[in-house]
Design a protein around this motif. Structure first.
Motif, PDB file in Angstrom:
ATOM      1  N   LYS A 197       0.733  -1.203   0.068  1.00  0.00           N
ATOM      2  CA  LYS A 197       0.175  -0.080   0.070  1.00  0.00           C
ATOM      3  C   LYS A 197       0.799   1.134   0.004  1.00  0.00           C
ATOM      4  CE  LYS A 197      -3.781   2.084   2.502  1.00  0.00           C
ATOM      5  NZ  LYS A 197      -4.941   1.826   3.477  1.00  0.00           N
ATOM      6  N   ILE A 198       0.799   2.133  -0.870  1.00  0.00           N
ATOM      7  CA  ILE A 198       1.687   3.309  -1.145  1.00  0.00           C
ATOM      8  C   ILE A 198       0.663   4.592  -1.247  1.00  0.00           C
ATOM      9  CG2 ILE A 198       1.569   2.938  -3.850  1.00  0.00           C
ATOM     10  CD1 ILE A 198       4.235   4.076  -3.941  1.00  0.00           C
ATOM     11  N   LEU A 199       1.311   5.447  -0.426  1.00  0.00           N
ATOM     12  CA  LEU A 199       0.898   6.800  -0.743  1.00  0.00           C
ATOM     13  C   LEU A 199       1.526   7.824  -1.219  1.00  0.00           C
ATOM     14  CD1 LEU A 199      -1.326   9.063   0.584  1.00  0.00           C
ATOM     15  CD2 LEU A 199       0.224   9.357   2.728  1.00  0.00           C
ATOM     16  N   ILE A 200       1.035   8.567  -2.008  1.00  0.00           N
ATOM     17  CA  ILE A 200       1.676   9.468  -3.067  1.00  0.00           C
ATOM     18  C   ILE A 200       1.181  10.932  -2.941  1.00  0.00           C
ATOM     19  CG2 ILE A 200       2.538  10.080  -5.279  1.00  0.00           C
ATOM     20  CD1 ILE A 200       1.827   6.917  -6.184  1.00  0.00           C
ATOM     21  N   THR A 201       1.935  11.889  -2.288  1.00  0.00           N
ATOM     22  CA  THR A 201       1.623  13.232  -2.175  1.00  0.00           C
ATOM     23  C   THR A 201       2.063  13.878  -3.542  1.00  0.00           C
ATOM     24  OG1 THR A 201       3.425  13.978  -1.327  1.00  0.00           O
ATOM     25  CG2 THR A 201       1.795  12.968   0.134  1.00  0.00           C
ATOM     26  N   GLY A 202       1.232  14.882  -3.898  1.00  0.00           N
ATOM     27  CA  GLY A 202       1.442  15.484  -5.163  1.00  0.00           C
ATOM     28  C   GLY A 202       1.120  14.535  -6.414  1.00  0.00           C
ATOM     29  N   ALA A 203       0.305  13.729  -6.027  1.00  0.00           N
ATOM     30  CA  ALA A 203       0.050  12.567  -7.201  1.00  0.00           C
ATOM     31  C   ALA A 203      -0.737  13.267  -8.325  1.00  0.00           C
ATOM     32  CB  ALA A 203      -0.924  11.312  -6.517  1.00  0.00           C
ATOM     33  N   THR A 204      -1.626  14.290  -8.246  1.00  0.00           N
ATOM     34  CA  THR A 204      -2.221  14.721  -9.353  1.00  0.00           C
ATOM     35  C   THR A 204      -1.170  15.938 -10.314  1.00  0.00           C
ATOM     36  OG1 THR A 204      -2.712  16.833  -8.202  1.00  0.00           O
ATOM     37  CG2 THR A 204      -4.369  14.946  -8.312  1.00  0.00           C
ATOM     38  N   GLY A 205       0.052  16.154  -9.869  1.00  0.00           N
ATOM     39  CA  GLY A 205       1.039  16.836 -10.272  1.00  0.00           C
ATOM     40  C   GLY A 205       1.739  16.178 -11.613  1.00  0.00           C
ATOM     41  N   PHE A 206       2.684  16.700 -12.083  1.00  0.00           N
ATOM     42  CA  PHE A 206       3.593  16.120 -13.192  1.00  0.00           C
ATOM     43  C   PHE A 206       4.204  15.041 -12.787  1.00  0.00           C
ATOM     44  CE2 PHE A 206       8.103  16.853 -14.857  1.00  0.00           C
ATOM     45  CZ  PHE A 206       7.894  16.120 -15.758  1.00  0.00           C
ATOM     46  N   ILE A 207       4.901  15.050 -11.919  1.00  0.00           N
ATOM     47  CA  ILE A 207       5.956  13.810 -11.368  1.00  0.00           C
ATOM     48  C   ILE A 207       4.976  12.796 -10.663  1.00  0.00           C
ATOM     49  CG2 ILE A 207       7.742  12.921 -10.058  1.00  0.00           C
ATOM     50  CD1 ILE A 207       9.168  15.740 -10.507  1.00  0.00           C
ATOM     51  N   GLY A 208       4.090  13.202  -9.672  1.00  0.00           N
ATOM     52  CA  GLY A 208       3.373  12.264  -9.005  1.00  0.00           C
ATOM     53  C   GLY A 208       2.400  11.556  -9.746  1.00  0.00           C
ATOM     54  N   SER A 209       1.777  12.024 -10.976  1.00  0.00           N
ATOM     55  CA  SER A 209       1.007  11.104 -11.670  1.00  0.00           C
ATOM     56  C   SER A 209       1.738  10.258 -12.575  1.00  0.00           C
ATOM     57  CB  SER A 209       0.439  12.116 -12.778  1.00  0.00           C
ATOM     58  OG  SER A 209       1.055  12.772 -13.604  1.00  0.00           O
ATOM     59  N   PHE A 210       3.103  10.420 -12.833  1.00  0.00           N
ATOM     60  CA  PHE A 210       3.834   9.093 -13.424  1.00  0.00           C
ATOM     61  C   PHE A 210       4.328   8.140 -12.281  1.00  0.00           C
ATOM     62  CE2 PHE A 210       4.486  12.019 -16.665  1.00  0.00           C
ATOM     63  CZ  PHE A 210       4.337  11.331 -17.915  1.00  0.00           C
ATOM     64  N   ILE A 211       4.353   8.542 -11.308  1.00  0.00           N
ATOM     65  CA  ILE A 211       4.513   7.454 -10.107  1.00  0.00           C
ATOM     66  C   ILE A 211       3.457   6.756  -9.601  1.00  0.00           C
ATOM     67  CG2 ILE A 211       5.179   7.368  -7.616  1.00  0.00           C
ATOM     68  CD1 ILE A 211       6.823  10.274  -7.847  1.00  0.00           C
ATOM     69  N   ALA A 212       2.246   7.249  -9.636  1.00  0.00           N
ATOM     70  CA  ALA A 212       0.976   6.596  -9.536  1.00  0.00           C
ATOM     71  C   ALA A 212       0.848   5.786 -10.500  1.00  0.00           C
ATOM     72  CB  ALA A 212       0.006   7.591  -9.393  1.00  0.00           C
ATOM     73  N   GLU A 213       1.051   6.049 -11.860  1.00  0.00           N
ATOM     74  CA  GLU A 213       0.920   5.062 -13.026  1.00  0.00           C
ATOM     75  C   GLU A 213       1.627   3.741 -12.916  1.00  0.00           C
ATOM     76  OE1 GLU A 213       1.629   7.088 -16.662  1.00  0.00           O
ATOM     77  OE2 GLU A 213      -0.004   8.387 -16.531  1.00  0.00           O
ATOM     78  N   GLU A 214       3.112   3.985 -12.451  1.00  0.00           N
ATOM     79  CA  GLU A 214       3.966   3.155 -12.358  1.00  0.00           C
ATOM     80  C   GLU A 214       3.468   2.201 -11.164  1.00  0.00           C
ATOM     81  OE1 GLU A 214       7.055   0.500 -12.915  1.00  0.00           O
ATOM     82  OE2 GLU A 214       6.218   2.007 -14.241  1.00  0.00           O
ATOM     83  N   ALA A 215       3.195   2.768 -10.164  1.00  0.00           N
ATOM     84  CA  ALA A 215       2.788   1.896  -8.768  1.00  0.00           C
ATOM     85  C   ALA A 215       1.527   0.880  -9.319  1.00  0.00           C
ATOM     86  CB  ALA A 215       2.241   2.751  -7.732  1.00  0.00           C
ATOM     87  N   LEU A 216       0.740   1.566 -10.217  1.00  0.00           N
ATOM     88  CA  LEU A 216      -0.474   0.655 -10.632  1.00  0.00           C
ATOM     89  C   LEU A 216       0.212  -0.393 -11.389  1.00  0.00           C
ATOM     90  CD1 LEU A 216      -3.076   3.315 -11.180  1.00  0.00           C
ATOM     91  CD2 LEU A 216      -3.007   1.734  -9.443  1.00  0.00           C
ATOM     92  N   LYS A 217       1.082  -0.116 -12.508  1.00  0.00           N
ATOM     93  CA  LYS A 217       1.622  -1.172 -13.147  1.00  0.00           C
ATOM     94  C   LYS A 217       2.156  -2.320 -12.376  1.00  0.00           C
ATOM     95  CE  LYS A 217       2.638   1.836 -17.224  1.00  0.00           C
ATOM     96  NZ  LYS A 217       3.856   2.414 -17.953  1.00  0.00           N
TER      97      LYS A 217
END
Length: 330
Positions: A2-22
């Protein structure tokens, strides 16, 4: 995991979220009520509202949750005054860390996205040599100082497994500051500042994301890793690649002395304060463009994390400009 990503709606954060889902992670994106979720369309994404300005409310919002790791990518890169940098980048980080500690969150890793800007102009003497993580930081921007203060607070905490990443300039799809350069060139003007040669470094957003997950898996608690694509570029290389990807339009190249840039950014900062809207042309931007050496040593990240950049500048610019075209930004 289970991962929490702050700034997830931003430029870098959204890519981190995508990779975490993958990777099959249970992804929780920290958002504000006003945050756009445009770049988080996957229905598997969980959203949690976090108020990093209010410590008591933040503890309530996090209460009842248990995360294995936290990636703190939220932050401000431009503000109307230096106090806003400190409120967002320093105090926001402090409040988050304090809340996690107070709640006894059994974290495997807390990854903090800092910046090479915390180092400041530490190796400006010529010939330029690589900035290293062991150099003494002396940031000369409000942004860099706010990030360094956040780093030092995290270092002071006992029991929080912090790994800090200090990327150089991050570019890629969805990014807006480098996009200003692309838009300017598309409109036939390439602006550069400073008459002395400048050594620049870059990192494509997907390489930074690679480093984030390597830090989760292999990062050494307390370590600080400088990140780039491993190469150093002349100041004109980036614009030349953009020109090529735009089909070689005619371009007027303007190389302004630093005193002129200083006047422009002074006016930009003043205008931002009057309107209450931050602008990319500000005092911090002047100091960043004034710095001549952005070389950095990524050997520790290679050795300890297994970091291996896949996106050299030519490939990264090609994909970035294509995204801007496909999404009708240009």
């Amino acid at each position: 995991m289970k991962i929490l990503i702050t700034g997830a709606t931003g430029f870098i954060g959204s890519f981190i979220a995508e990779e975490a889902l993958k990777r099959g992670m249970d992804v929780w994106a920290a958002v504000r009520p006003t945050s756009s979720r445009k770049y988080l369309p996957d229905p598997r994404t969980n959203f949690i509202e976090l108020d990093l300005d209010d410590p008591a409310r933040l503890r309530q919002q996090l209460g009842g949750h248990r995360f294995d790791c936290v990636v703190h990518a939220a932050g401000a890169t431009k503000c109307t005054c230096k106090d806003e940098f400190r409120r967002t980048n320093t105090l926001g980080t402090k409040h988050l860390a304090d809340a996690l500690t107070a709640l006894g969150m059994p974290l495997r890793r807390f990854v903090f996205i800092s910046s090479l800007s915390v180092m400041g102009p530490v190796r400006e003497q010529e010939p330029h040599t690589d900035i290293t993580a062991t150099d003494t930081p002396r940031p000369d921007t409000a942004y860099g100082r706010s990030k360094l203060e956040a780093e030092r607070y995290l270092d002071s905490l006992k029991g929080l497994p912090v790994v800090t990443l200090r990327p150089t300039g991050v570019y890629g799809p969805r990014e807006r500051d480098y996009f200003m350069m692309v838009k300017s060139i598309a409109r036939h003007t390439d602006f550069a500042a400073g008459l002395r040669p400048q050594d620049l470094t870059f990192i494509y957003v997907k390489d930074l994301v690679q480093a984030v997950f390597l830090a989760i898996e292999r990062g050494r608690t307390g370590a600080k890793y400088l990140l780039s694509d491993g190469r150093t570029y002349a100041s004109r290389t980036f614009s030349d690649l953009i020109i090529a990807e735009l089909g070689h339009p005619w371009v007027l190249r303007v190389k302004a002395p630093l005193w002129l840039l200083r006047a422009i950014t002074f006016c930009g900062e003043y205008a931002g304060r009057l309107t209450g809207r931050p602008t990319a042309l500000n005092n911090d931007k002047y100091r960043i463009m004034r710095q001549r050496n952005w070389r950095c040593d990524i050997a520790p990240a290679r050795a300890e994390l297994g970091f291996n950049p896949q996106w050299q500048l030519e490939r990264g610019v090609r994909e970035t400009v294509k995204w801007y075209k496909d999404n009708e930004w240009i």
